[in-house]
Design an enzyme around this catalytic site. Structure first.
Site, mmCIF file in Angstrom:
data_model
loop_
_atom_site.group_PDB
_atom_site.id
_atom_site.type_symbol
_atom_site.label_atom_id
_atom_site.label_comp_id
_atom_site.label_asym_id
_atom_site.label_seq_id
_atom_site.Cartn_x
_atom_site.Cartn_y
_atom_site.Cartn_z
ATOM 1 C CG ASN A 41 -0.370 -0.150 2.541
ATOM 2 O OD1 ASN A 41 0.577 -0.900 2.725
ATOM 3 N ND2 ASN A 41 -0.920 0.555 3.515
ATOM 4 C CB ILE A 42 1.685 3.709 -2.206
ATOM 5 C CG1 ILE A 42 2.586 2.527 -2.551
ATOM 6 C CG2 ILE A 42 2.434 5.037 -2.331
ATOM 7 C CD1 ILE A 42 2.975 2.447 -4.021
ATOM 8 C CB CYS A 52 -5.111 -1.324 -1.583
ATOM 9 S SG CYS A 52 -6.477 -0.467 -0.775
ATOM 10 C CD GLU A 54 -5.185 -5.978 -1.377
ATOM 11 O OE1 GLU A 54 -5.631 -6.569 -0.393
ATOM 12 O OE2 GLU A 54 -4.937 -4.741 -1.365
#
Length: 130
Positions: A41-42, A52, A54
């Site tokens: 996540n960033i 996220c 994913e």
């Protein structure tokens, strides 16, 4: 699931940029090409602009030339069995089959396995619009 997918998700989690939530998450995909693509996540000071783990992993997969998720592992530092959020479930469904296994992990390994269909039972199907 092989141990390398879990390790890739855990390594990605350690690279998360989560200064606001303090909630690092990592994800790793094994794609149809056999390669592992990972992401974290960033966050962003403008909170809705962060993303996220994913979709970060999905982006890596697409940029690597793969298009299908064979299996995926997700891990969060502060929440064992952290399932993907609703938006991420739909993003994963774009590239995964109903029976694609999604592994929910803690720091020691896989704790629960769910299929994409179990995570998102009534998703928009990519074949719906032709």
């Amino acid at each position: 699931m092989s141990h390398d997918l879990f390790e890739a998700a855990r390594a990605a989690m350690r690279l998360a940029y989560a200064p606001y939530s303090k909630f690092p998450v990592g994800a790793a995909i094994r794609a149809e090409d056999g390669k592992i693509y990972a992401g974290a996540n960033i966050e962003n000071i403008s909170f809705p602009q962060g993303w996220c783990a994913e979709p970060t992993a999905i982006s890596q997969m697409i940029m690597g030339g793969a298009k299908r998720i064979v299996e995926m592992a997700v891990i969060a530092e502060k929440l064992p069995l952290c399932p993907p959020c609703g938006g991420c479930r739909q993003k994963i469904a774009e590239f995964a089959a109903a029976k694609t296994p999604i592994y929910l992990c803690d720091e020691t390994g896989v704790k629960k396995t769910m299929t994409m269909e179990e995570l998102l039972p009534s998703s928009f199907a990519t074949d719906t619009i032709g």
